[in-house]
Motif scaffolding. Structure first.
Motif, PDB file in Angstrom:
ATOM      1  N   GLY A   1      -6.601  -5.807   8.649  1.00 40.39           N
ATOM      2  CA  GLY A   1      -6.480  -4.641   9.524  1.00 40.39           C
ATOM      3  C   GLY A   1      -5.236  -4.667  10.387  1.00 40.39           C
ATOM      4  O   GLY A   1      -5.090  -3.888  11.322  1.00 40.39           O
TER       5      GLY A   1
ATOM      6  N   ARG B   1      -0.920  -9.373  -3.349  1.00 39.16           N
ATOM      7  CA  ARG B   1       0.165  -8.474  -2.979  1.00 39.16           C
ATOM      8  C   ARG B   1       0.734  -8.890  -1.624  1.00 39.16           C
ATOM      9  O   ARG B   1       0.030  -9.403  -0.758  1.00 39.16           O
TER      10      ARG B   1
ATOM     11  N   GLY C   1      -7.115  -1.575  13.237  1.00 38.20           N
ATOM     12  CA  GLY C   1      -7.602  -1.852  11.882  1.00 38.20           C
ATOM     13  C   GLY C   1      -8.723  -0.912  11.466  1.00 38.20           C
ATOM     14  O   GLY C   1      -8.877  -0.583  10.292  1.00 38.20           O
TER      15      GLY C   1
ATOM     16  N   LYS D   1      -3.178  -6.096   5.098  1.00 39.27           N
ATOM     17  CA  LYS D   1      -4.122  -5.009   4.835  1.00 39.27           C
ATOM     18  C   LYS D   1      -5.576  -5.448   4.959  1.00 39.27           C
ATOM     19  O   LYS D   1      -6.392  -4.706   5.490  1.00 39.27           O
TER      20      LYS D   1
ATOM     21  N   GLY E   1       1.048   2.623  -1.902  1.00 46.51           N
ATOM     22  CA  GLY E   1      -0.151   1.815  -2.070  1.00 46.51           C
ATOM     23  C   GLY E   1      -0.220   1.180  -3.443  1.00 46.51           C
ATOM     24  O   GLY E   1      -0.917   0.205  -3.668  1.00 46.51           O
TER      25      GLY E   1
ATOM     26  N   VAL F   1      -7.044  -3.928  -3.346  1.00 42.13           N
ATOM     27  CA  VAL F   1      -6.353  -3.226  -2.263  1.00 42.13           C
ATOM     28  C   VAL F   1      -5.169  -2.477  -2.840  1.00 42.13           C
ATOM     29  O   VAL F   1      -4.305  -3.079  -3.476  1.00 42.13           O
ATOM     30  N   GLN F   2      -5.149  -1.185  -2.658  1.00 47.19           N
ATOM     31  CA  GLN F   2      -3.921  -0.449  -2.990  1.00 47.19           C
ATOM     32  C   GLN F   2      -3.309   0.022  -1.678  1.00 47.19           C
ATOM     33  O   GLN F   2      -2.629  -0.747  -1.016  1.00 47.19           O
ATOM     34  N   CYS F   3      -3.563   1.269  -1.281  1.00 43.60           N
ATOM     35  CA  CYS F   3      -2.936   1.686  -0.021  1.00 43.60           C
ATOM     36  C   CYS F   3      -3.529   0.917   1.148  1.00 43.60           C
ATOM     37  O   CYS F   3      -2.898   0.715   2.162  1.00 43.60           O
ATOM     38  N   GLY F   4      -4.784   0.517   1.016  1.00 43.12           N
ATOM     39  CA  GLY F   4      -5.400  -0.308   2.050  1.00 43.12           C
ATOM     40  C   GLY F   4      -6.041   0.460   3.179  1.00 43.12           C
ATOM     41  O   GLY F   4      -6.553  -0.132   4.120  1.00 43.12           O
ATOM     42  N   PHE F   5      -6.062   1.773   3.081  1.00 42.76           N
ATOM     43  CA  PHE F   5      -6.613   2.554   4.186  1.00 42.76           C
ATOM     44  C   PHE F   5      -8.137   2.467   4.229  1.00 42.76           C
ATOM     45  O   PHE F   5      -8.738   2.496   5.292  1.00 42.76           O
ATOM     46  N   CYS F   6      -8.748   2.353   3.050  1.00 41.22           N
ATOM     47  CA  CYS F   6     -10.215   2.232   3.005  1.00 41.22           C
ATOM     48  C   CYS F   6     -10.659   0.796   3.194  1.00 41.22           C
ATOM     49  O   CYS F   6     -11.842   0.526   3.371  1.00 41.22           O
ATOM     50  N   THR F   7      -9.702  -0.144   3.067  1.00 40.75           N
ATOM     51  CA  THR F   7     -10.042  -1.555   2.959  1.00 40.75           C
ATOM     52  C   THR F   7     -10.852  -2.097   4.148  1.00 40.75           C
ATOM     53  O   THR F   7     -11.864  -2.782   3.939  1.00 40.75           O
ATOM     54  N   PRO F   8     -10.467  -1.817   5.393  1.00 40.23           N
ATOM     55  CA  PRO F   8     -11.262  -2.367   6.493  1.00 40.23           C
ATOM     56  C   PRO F   8     -12.732  -1.951   6.411  1.00 40.23           C
ATOM     57  O   PRO F   8     -13.626  -2.801   6.545  1.00 40.23           O
TER      58      PRO F   8
ATOM     59  N   LYS G   1     -10.194   2.518  10.830  1.00 34.74           N
ATOM     60  CA  LYS G   1      -9.405   3.685  10.453  1.00 34.74           C
ATOM     61  C   LYS G   1     -10.115   5.013  10.689  1.00 34.74           C
ATOM     62  O   LYS G   1     -11.341   5.104  10.564  1.00 34.74           O
TER      63      LYS G   1
ATOM     64  N   CYS H   1     -12.769   5.668  -1.504  1.00 34.61           N
ATOM     65  CA  CYS H   1     -11.472   5.102  -1.829  1.00 34.61           C
ATOM     66  C   CYS H   1     -10.853   6.044  -2.845  1.00 34.61           C
ATOM     67  O   CYS H   1     -11.471   6.378  -3.843  1.00 34.61           O
ATOM     68  N   ARG H   2      -9.655   6.478  -2.572  1.00 30.25           N
ATOM     69  CA  ARG H   2      -9.030   7.428  -3.484  1.00 30.25           C
ATOM     70  C   ARG H   2      -8.078   6.727  -4.454  1.00 30.25           C
ATOM     71  O   ARG H   2      -7.578   7.341  -5.369  1.00 30.25           O
ATOM     72  N   CYS H   3      -7.816   5.440  -4.215  1.00 34.29           N
ATOM     73  CA  CYS H   3      -6.799   4.764  -5.029  1.00 34.29           C
ATOM     74  C   CYS H   3      -7.373   3.928  -6.165  1.00 34.29           C
ATOM     75  O   CYS H   3      -6.839   3.937  -7.264  1.00 34.29           O
ATOM     76  N   THR H   4      -8.418   3.153  -5.907  1.00 35.42           N
ATOM     77  CA  THR H   4      -8.774   2.067  -6.834  1.00 35.42           C
ATOM     78  C   THR H   4      -9.804   2.426  -7.881  1.00 35.42           C
ATOM     79  O   THR H   4     -10.016   1.641  -8.802  1.00 35.42           O
TER      80      THR H   4
END
Ligand code: FES
Ligand code: FES
Lengths: 782, 165
Positions: free
Chosen positions: A24, A15, B36, A21, A499, B97-104, B38, B134-137
């Motif tokens: 960070g 993506r 990065g 992403k 997202g 990775v969707q929104c990426g907020f949980c990713t780090p 969160k 993670c709420r997205c994946t």
């Protein structure tokens, strides 16, 4: 028809925002700071229903905080959600209030040099409340003589009186239900109650507002619509739209919680205007859980069918417990009716929807806008009916479903269109085979402490909210595509990516149309100033509507490129084609069968500059005049421990018809994520209230708000996703949406699987272990 | 009254003044500008703020800054030296990775796990990331990504991840 070969559509790619992403580096609203910035905090009502008698901020001001109470904020009544036309928009709130209607409703706000100081200031504010009788139950609240939460609301500048706390209602009927039920051999009627779920989008609501020297403001916030945020701020503060700029940042999930402008956005703007300095306001998780939730409904459903498997009549009565304010409950009532009538053909039907005010956190759309609730009821009742007429539920559903050539209600009764692509049958047949549907057995055959069951449910969601008639929903999108002087492309859209990967979808559509390598498309982080209007990222419309706008702009640009290239190459423009060329890293304009006569887009764009031809660019605004449903079907195998009541998913087969699949990896991800959300709708999530305090019993903590963790999911190889081969003629390259259809039928599939395992049906969500154990004890006690 | 602490962040020595009650997450995000990491809950419920302290995962929202005096911290920004590491690549390969907020936080946990164990089972992967919401994946692609990263590290001549630190 020969299958179209695509260059980038359907390919697995990283993506575009992915590297930012995983390192960070990407900036969410949370991550933005401005020089000279203050931090805001909000004082929230500790009571579910009260009147502010007095409010004293002098102590807080003494420590240097900027304070704001309802006395100073604009009195304009508004609805945070601006997706509907004014005649369908019920306005009942102001920036701050002196009559809080739920625990957590903002009554004052402060800004100070640090968050800590702002918090100290907040604690120095003295508020005298007069507490009022809280109404925590919608059926109670509707009784005559109960105190009114709102005396009146404003609809299109008309003041409308509120009676019995009924926020709005809607009735629809078709055919003759008495006759229809009379013709039925079997009639089943049930009452369902859903949970009050919370979105738990990982980024809590956040806003930053910078006042500008010209009297305007620049705003960053967690939102699904930068343009609607701007329009709402204009409505409230009277600042001209040209002086309000709402800027995009990455959004850490949303699931409908930011279709409306967040409650804290106007508060932050008011603080910043007063302080004349930038203010940042970040909600803590507890505050966020006291800010929004999903619509909780009590749903009475009655369906009649003949022994031959045809439905004859249906009646649905919905009471929605909306909480203290309307975030567009009226369109919800219409949509719930629409989801119902678009699942199965019911020749005679009656629908009644009532939205009721209670002293709870206001509810809003959550991935499906009432569809998961309706589909749970319908898909489980269809199972019951099938059993009563001794028919396989799958066959029963296939006999009655709304499909190709039928009318689909994409956004309530005013937005309808004819279905032109449909893969329902293939989803169900293939899924049944993959999961072993015919070998699932009957509940009575299952023995032992741990029992397995397989359940199935199908569903859909609309792709966009457009129809041939204007209807009550605003639905159009916009796009700008411009070719830079080296042949790379800038793409500008106002549409937000929450997202799910909308920017990648659009980039692929543009790359495919223009014939350029995907990496040459740059998705610009835009704002309201640099873009034409897009209504909102909701209704699974980003691919179908936003993508169509991107395609239209790309097509116009392509026309211009070919026209100028035809002069350079001295051929008719119709003889020209463009394809991506790895060697030059460019889109190459060429003549089929004539080697040597070609030029790259970069060469053409550079030539256009030197010859003063101008920029190849297009800006478009586009409405889709259809709302095609994307279809899904879930087959779920669960294991129920009859002693502990714990339900564990074991195997998932998930099929979907989303038209052309543009991004396979991300599309599968939607199905996985949609499953997780539906699973916990069935089993875990709820925000119950303490009837004494009127506050959430979990106090806003995730610890007591169960969502699935990695350990709750099935193994990777036990989650099968497949996409059936369909093509939506009106979609960009044949594509439709996916986001909401991915979750809508899941809870029903899980509930049907539990029934198949233990032979007990549940009508109230979530189905906790306690409920299962209790029900099994009762069953065995007989 | 502030106290001076010295610690290493992503290989760089830092010397800063912190309040005794100051949280590590605020120092990292605010004073050091490393956003990065969160904030998802602030009270240890979501895992978004996970960093490595002396190689062990820690929730920076529950850690006082003064506790890291003399210690070594790695945040998502320091997880790979220049380009992407195998885990980051695998997250992109697998659509994790969707929104990426949980990713780090997820990547930090994956790194910790793969430092310890080069070939973890699916169960071990799930156990390690179950504190990271993670709420997205729906986690499936995240688990696939961690598996892919483990495989790539085994099958190519890659230097041990721990040495990259
Ligand atoms: S922010 Fe630290 S665990 Fe949620
Ligand atoms: S990708 Fe959004 S929370 Fe994990």
């Amino acid at each position: 028809m020969a299958k179209k070969v695509f260059s980038v559509i359907g390919k697995r790619t990283w993506r575009k925002d992915g590297v930012a992403k995983v390192t960070g580096k990407i900036k969410f609203t949370h991550d933005i700071s401005l020089p000279n910035m203050l931090y805001g905090r909000v004082l929230k009502s500790p009571y579910p229903h009260a009147r502010v008698r007095s409010i004293d901020v002098s102590e807080a001001e003494k420590i240097g905080a900027i304070c704001l109470t309802f006395k100073e904020t604009p009195k304009v009544k508004y609805n945070e959600r601006l997706v509907s036309v004014p005649e369908a928009t019920y306005k009942d709130r102001t920036v701050l209030t002196d009559k809080p209607l739920y625990v957590g409703e903002p009554v004052a706000a402060v800004a100070a040099e640090t968050e800590e100081k702002a918090q100290r200031a907040l604690e120095l504010i003295k508020v005298e409340y007069e507490t009022l009788e809280p109404l925590m139950d919608p059926e109670e609240a509707m009784k005559p003589g109960k105190p009114l939460l709102h005396e009146s609301v404003v609809v299109a500048d008309r003041v409308v009186k509120v009676e019995n706390n009924v926020a709005c209602k809607l009735e629809i009927s078709e055919g003759n239900i008495e006759k229809g039920f009379g013709e039925a051999d079997v009639v089943v009627e049930r009452e369902y109650k859903t949970n009050r779920r919370y979105h738990l989008q990982l980024e809590t609501k956040t806003v930053i507002c910078k006042p500008e020297i010209d009297g305007g403001v620049t705003v960053w916030c967690t939102t699904q619509s930068i343009h609607n945020t701007r329009i709402l701020l204009h409505q409230i503060f009277g600042i001209p739209l040209s002086k309000i700029n709402v800027k995009k940042a990455a959004l850490g999930g949303s699931f409908g919680s930011s279709i409306q402008t967040n409650t804290i956005v106007p508060i932050c703007v008011a603080l910043a205007l007063k302080a004349r300095r930038p203010v940042k306001l970040v909600y803590s998780r507890e505050e966020d859980m006291h800010d929004h939730c999903c619509y909780q409904v009590i749903l009475r459903l009655k369906l009649g069918a003949k022994r031959n498997g045809l439905l004859t009549a249906g009646e649905m009565h919905v009471i929605v417990d909306i909480g203290g304010h309307q975030i567009q409950a009226y369109p919800l009532l219409g949509c719930m009716a629409g989801w119902w009538v678009s699942l199965y053909k019911i020749p005679n039907l009656k629908y009644k929807g009532i939205a009721v005010y209670t002293n709870k956190v206001p509810s809003c759309a959550m991935r499906g806008f009432g569809n998961p609730q309706v589909t749970w009821a319908v898909e489980t009742l269809m199972d019951e009916l099938a059993e009563k007429i001794s028919m396989d539920p799958l066959e029963f559903k296939l006999k009655n479903y709304v499909g190709l050539g039928d009318i689909f209600w994409g956004q309530g009764p005013t937005v309808k269109s004819v279905i032109t692509s449909c893969g329902v049958e293939e989803i169900l047949r293939k899924g049944a085979e993959m999961v072993g549907w015919n070998k699932r057995g009957e509940p009575r055959e299952k023995r032992g402490r741990v029992r397995r069951g397989i359940g199935m449910a199908r569903g859909f969601h609309t792709s966009g909210a457009g129809g041939p008639l204007a209807g009550q929903t605003v639905d159009y999108s916009g796009a700008t595509v411009k070719v830079n002087e080296d042949g790379t492309i800038d793409y500008l859209t106002a549409l937000m990516d929450c997202g799910q990967g909308d920017y990648d979808t659009h980039a692929k559509i543009i790359a495919e149309e223009l014939g350029v390598p995907l990496r040459n498309i740059n998705v610009v982080l835009t704002d309201t100033r640099s873009t034409v209007y897009d209504v909102c990222t909701h209704a699974s419309r980003a691919t179908y509507v936003g993508g169509a706008a991107a395609l239209k702009a790309a097509r116009e640009v392509k026309g211009k490129l070919l026209e100028y290239a035809s002069r350079v190459l001295d051929v008719n423009p119709n003889a020209l084609k463009i394809k991506p060329d790895e060697e030059t890293g460019q889109g190459v304009i060429y003549i089929e069968g004539v080697p040597g006569k070609s030029l790259t887009i970069g060469e053409l764009a550079s030539l256009a500059r030197h010859k003063n031809w101008g920029t190849f660019a297009a800006t478009v605004s586009l409405r889709q005049v259809k709302c095609p449903p994307h279809f899904t079907g879930y087959f779920v195998e669960v294991e129920v421990d009859t002693e502990t009541g714990v339900v564990k998913p074991l195997r998932i087969v998930a099929g979907a018809d989303i038209g052309t699949v543009i991004n396979p990896g991300l599309a599968e991800g939607q199905m996985h994520g949609g499953f997780a959300m539906g699973l916990s709708m069935a089993l875990h999530e709820d925000t119950p209230y303490n009837p004494e305090s009127g506050d959430l019993t979990n106090k806003g903590f995730i610890t007591d708000y169960k969502v699935p963790t990695a350990a709750d999911m099935v193994d990777v190889e036990d989650f099968k996703v497949f996409f059936v081969d369909t093509h939506e003629p009106t979609g960009p390259f044949g594509a439709k949406g996916i986001g909401e259809g991915a979750t809508n039928p899941v809870a029903a599939a899980v509930v049907n699987a539990i029934y198949n395992a233990i032979g007990v049906r549940f009508y109230e969500l979530p189905i906790t272990p306690e409920k299962i154990v209790k029900a099994l004890r009762e069953k065995e006690g007989k | 009254m502030g106290e001076i602490i010295e610690f290493t962040v992503n290989g760089l020595k830092r010397r800063i003044e912190v309040e005794p009650n100051e949280l590590l997450i605020n120092v990292i995000r605010g004073k050091l500008g490393l956003t990065g990491t969160k904030y998802g809950c602030g009270i240890g419920e979501c895992g978004s703020c996970t960093v490595l302290i002396d190689g062990e995962p820690a929730l920076s929202c529950l850690t006082l800054a003064i506790e890291v005096d003399g210690r070594e911290i790695v945040t998502i920004e320091g997880i790979a030296e220049n380009e992407l590491n195998h885990i980051q690549e695998a997250f992109l390969d697998q659509g994790a990775v969707q929104c990426g907020f949980c990713t780090p936080g997820m990547i930090i946990m994956a790194k910790y796990l793969l430092n310890k164990k080069r070939n973890p089972t699916e169960k071990e992967i799930k156990e390690h990331i179950k504190g990271n919401l993670c709420r997205c994946t729906g986690y499936i692609n995240i688990i696939k990504a961690i598996k892919e990263a483990a495989e790539k590290m085994q099958n190519s001549n890659v230097k041990a991840i721990s040495k990259e630190l």
